[in-house]
Design a protein around this motif. Sequence first.
Motif, PDB file in Angstrom:
ATOM      1  N   VAL A  18     -28.983  25.881  61.676  1.00  0.00           N
ATOM      2  CA  VAL A  18     -30.249  25.263  62.066  1.00  0.00           C
ATOM      3  C   VAL A  18     -30.197  23.747  61.862  1.00  0.00           C
ATOM      4  CG1 VAL A  18     -32.716  25.114  61.521  1.00  0.00           C
ATOM      5  CG2 VAL A  18     -31.612  27.345  61.686  1.00  0.00           C
ATOM      6  N   THR A  19     -29.567  23.313  60.785  1.00  0.00           N
ATOM      7  CA  THR A  19     -29.402  21.871  60.558  1.00  0.00           C
ATOM      8  C   THR A  19     -28.592  21.239  61.684  1.00  0.00           C
ATOM      9  OG1 THR A  19     -29.516  22.178  58.164  1.00  0.00           O
ATOM     10  CG2 THR A  19     -28.525  20.137  58.953  1.00  0.00           C
ATOM     11  N   GLU A  20     -27.542  21.947  62.136  1.00  0.00           N
ATOM     12  CA  GLU A  20     -26.743  21.453  63.254  1.00  0.00           C
ATOM     13  C   GLU A  20     -27.563  21.421  64.544  1.00  0.00           C
ATOM     14  OE1 GLU A  20     -23.207  20.344  63.500  1.00  0.00           O
ATOM     15  OE2 GLU A  20     -24.153  19.851  61.593  1.00  0.00           O
ATOM     16  N   LEU A  21     -28.432  22.417  64.748  1.00  0.00           N
ATOM     17  CA  LEU A  21     -29.306  22.405  65.924  1.00  0.00           C
ATOM     18  C   LEU A  21     -30.148  21.137  65.958  1.00  0.00           C
ATOM     19  CD1 LEU A  21     -30.875  25.974  66.344  1.00  0.00           C
ATOM     20  CD2 LEU A  21     -29.459  24.767  67.993  1.00  0.00           C
ATOM     21  N   ALA A  22     -30.747  20.811  64.831  1.00  0.00           N
ATOM     22  CA  ALA A  22     -31.587  19.621  64.761  1.00  0.00           C
ATOM     23  C   ALA A  22     -30.781  18.344  64.989  1.00  0.00           C
ATOM     24  CB  ALA A  22     -32.289  19.567  63.405  1.00  0.00           C
ATOM     25  N   SER A  43     -35.368  32.088  58.151  1.00  0.00           N
ATOM     26  CA  SER A  43     -35.046  31.655  56.784  1.00  0.00           C
ATOM     27  C   SER A  43     -34.917  30.138  56.648  1.00  0.00           C
ATOM     28  CB  SER A  43     -33.743  32.314  56.317  1.00  0.00           C
ATOM     29  OG  SER A  43     -32.677  32.030  57.208  1.00  0.00           O
ATOM     30  N   THR A  44     -34.782  29.434  57.774  1.00  0.00           N
ATOM     31  CA  THR A  44     -34.647  27.977  57.721  1.00  0.00           C
ATOM     32  C   THR A  44     -35.460  27.344  58.839  1.00  0.00           C
ATOM     33  OG1 THR A  44     -32.394  28.138  56.852  1.00  0.00           O
ATOM     34  CG2 THR A  44     -33.046  26.023  57.775  1.00  0.00           C
ATOM     35  N   VAL A  45     -36.199  26.289  58.497  1.00  0.00           N
ATOM     36  CA  VAL A  45     -36.979  25.507  59.468  1.00  0.00           C
ATOM     37  C   VAL A  45     -36.666  24.040  59.221  1.00  0.00           C
ATOM     38  CG1 VAL A  45     -39.271  24.947  60.355  1.00  0.00           C
ATOM     39  CG2 VAL A  45     -38.829  27.225  59.384  1.00  0.00           C
ATOM     40  N   VAL A  46     -36.335  23.314  60.295  1.00  0.00           N
ATOM     41  CA  VAL A  46     -36.025  21.886  60.178  1.00  0.00           C
ATOM     42  C   VAL A  46     -36.877  21.110  61.183  1.00  0.00           C
ATOM     43  CG1 VAL A  46     -34.242  20.111  60.492  1.00  0.00           C
ATOM     44  CG2 VAL A  46     -33.657  22.273  59.397  1.00  0.00           C
ATOM     45  N   GLY A  47     -37.512  20.033  60.723  1.00  0.00           N
ATOM     46  CA  GLY A  47     -38.223  19.127  61.620  1.00  0.00           C
ATOM     47  C   GLY A  47     -39.678  19.460  61.882  1.00  0.00           C
ATOM     48  N   ALA A  48     -40.190  20.544  61.331  1.00  0.00           N
ATOM     49  CA  ALA A  48     -41.572  20.937  61.602  1.00  0.00           C
ATOM     50  C   ALA A  48     -42.560  20.002  60.907  1.00  0.00           C
ATOM     51  CB  ALA A  48     -41.810  22.374  61.145  1.00  0.00           C
ATOM     52  N   ARG A  49     -43.708  19.846  61.536  1.00  0.00           N
ATOM     53  CA  ARG A  49     -44.744  18.987  60.958  1.00  0.00           C
ATOM     54  C   ARG A  49     -45.718  19.781  60.092  1.00  0.00           C
ATOM     55  NH1 ARG A  49     -46.370  15.726  66.446  1.00  0.00           N
ATOM     56  NH2 ARG A  49     -46.826  17.865  67.100  1.00  0.00           N
ATOM     57  N   THR A  50     -45.697  21.103  60.243  1.00  0.00           N
ATOM     58  CA  THR A  50     -46.563  21.967  59.443  1.00  0.00           C
ATOM     59  C   THR A  50     -45.695  23.038  58.785  1.00  0.00           C
ATOM     60  OG1 THR A  50     -46.985  23.684  61.110  1.00  0.00           O
ATOM     61  CG2 THR A  50     -48.325  21.674  61.241  1.00  0.00           C
ATOM     62  N   ARG A  51     -46.320  23.903  58.005  1.00  0.00           N
ATOM     63  CA  ARG A  51     -45.603  25.014  57.372  1.00  0.00           C
ATOM     64  C   ARG A  51     -45.868  26.318  58.116  1.00  0.00           C
ATOM     65  NH1 ARG A  51     -46.116  24.744  50.928  1.00  0.00           N
ATOM     66  NH2 ARG A  51     -44.358  26.183  51.229  1.00  0.00           N
ATOM     67  N   SER A  52     -46.342  26.212  59.327  1.00  0.00           N
ATOM     68  CA  SER A  52     -46.757  27.378  60.100  1.00  0.00           C
ATOM     69  C   SER A  52     -45.628  28.375  60.330  1.00  0.00           C
ATOM     70  CB  SER A  52     -47.319  26.915  61.450  1.00  0.00           C
ATOM     71  OG  SER A  52     -47.667  28.003  62.261  1.00  0.00           O
ATOM     72  N   ILE A  53     -44.413  27.873  60.556  1.00  0.00           N
ATOM     73  CA  ILE A  53     -43.299  28.750  60.934  1.00  0.00           C
ATOM     74  C   ILE A  53     -42.650  29.419  59.720  1.00  0.00           C
ATOM     75  CG2 ILE A  53     -41.061  28.815  62.132  1.00  0.00           C
ATOM     76  CD1 ILE A  53     -41.974  26.353  63.699  1.00  0.00           C
ATOM     77  N   GLU A  54     -42.841  28.868  58.535  1.00  0.00           N
ATOM     78  CA  GLU A  54     -42.161  29.376  57.346  1.00  0.00           C
ATOM     79  C   GLU A  54     -42.482  30.859  57.119  1.00  0.00           C
ATOM     80  OE1 GLU A  54     -43.036  26.969  53.982  1.00  0.00           O
ATOM     81  OE2 GLU A  54     -42.280  25.124  54.899  1.00  0.00           O
ATOM     82  N   GLY A  55     -41.437  31.637  56.894  1.00  0.00           N
ATOM     83  CA  GLY A  55     -41.613  33.058  56.616  1.00  0.00           C
ATOM     84  C   GLY A  55     -41.885  33.925  57.830  1.00  0.00           C
ATOM     85  N   LEU A  56     -41.768  33.351  59.023  1.00  0.00           N
ATOM     86  CA  LEU A  56     -42.030  34.122  60.244  1.00  0.00           C
ATOM     87  C   LEU A  56     -41.057  35.302  60.369  1.00  0.00           C
ATOM     88  CD1 LEU A  56     -43.354  34.459  63.063  1.00  0.00           C
ATOM     89  CD2 LEU A  56     -41.653  32.830  63.939  1.00  0.00           C
ATOM     90  N   VAL A  57     -41.583  36.465  60.733  1.00  0.00           N
ATOM     91  CA  VAL A  57     -40.777  37.659  60.998  1.00  0.00           C
ATOM     92  C   VAL A  57     -41.056  38.077  62.442  1.00  0.00           C
ATOM     93  CG1 VAL A  57     -40.306  40.048  60.392  1.00  0.00           C
ATOM     94  CG2 VAL A  57     -40.846  38.394  58.589  1.00  0.00           C
ATOM     95  N   VAL A  58     -40.012  38.056  63.273  1.00  0.00           N
ATOM     96  CA  VAL A  58     -40.153  38.345  64.700  1.00  0.00           C
ATOM     97  C   VAL A  58     -39.547  39.712  64.994  1.00  0.00           C
ATOM     98  CG1 VAL A  58     -39.549  37.614  67.037  1.00  0.00           C
ATOM     99  CG2 VAL A  58     -40.059  35.896  65.276  1.00  0.00           C
TER     100      VAL A  58
END
Length: 283
Positions: A18-22, A43-58
Amino acid sequence: MGASAALRDDATLVSHAVTELARRTNFPVAFGGLEHNGAVHVSTVVGARTRSIEGLVVHAERGLGGRALVERRPRLALDYRTARTITHDYDRVILGEGIATLFAVPVLVRGDARGVLYCGSWAQAPLGEREARPAFDIAGELGTELRVRDEVDRRLASVTVGDEGMSAGAREEIRQSYAQLRSIAATVDDESVRRRLEELEGRLAALSGDAPPTSEGAGIHLSRRELDVLACAAVGATNGEIAASLHLRETTVKSYLASAMSKLDASTRHAAVARARRVGLLP
């Protein structure tokens, strides 16, 4: 590898991807995770302005990522809010971050989807081959690492060490794994991925070694390709089989073998393998 250790290792691999994606794409937001029990756990979020995506299960088939997971192909929503080809189970999360364009790429291991990597933009962003290629490459690199780890774990799990040390059969299994690992690493262009694969090679070599490396090998330095070729020769592969495995010409394989034999002061490939094992260059 225990379940908790495997999950920690998963998180490390995904974090790097994910770090490489960013870093390598033009998308400001990147996130992703691997599949567990029919769902992708971000499990990893990079660059988001909010915490909305954290812990998302799809879950499989749900949302853009769930479609990418079951279809085993990339999915794109240029205007996520109005997209009609996906379910909108995760609108609160995705729109809560303000994402307009979302791109989901599955992580494939031997044809099976093992996770999903996402790129998101707060504004609508056209996506062409040039923009998508880094995401494809990174998902492929992560898939390669997972495939190699699976193979190493499988082989290590089969090894039994008795009172008199490792059995001949177990040692040969490790040597086969080492050769296979080197052939996989030979197809990887990303230097950081290759370094981690080399660390796994070192673990295998150390596990099956009869004795610690000796001072006899201090002045012997084989190139990566020479070791690749010699590792395959060590498990009985012919020049043609080595060439196919490493994506080389057969004449090139012969050249690398000749160079390795010269450095090891060996007149045959079998003698070269024996000395390489004796000095700790091969398992």
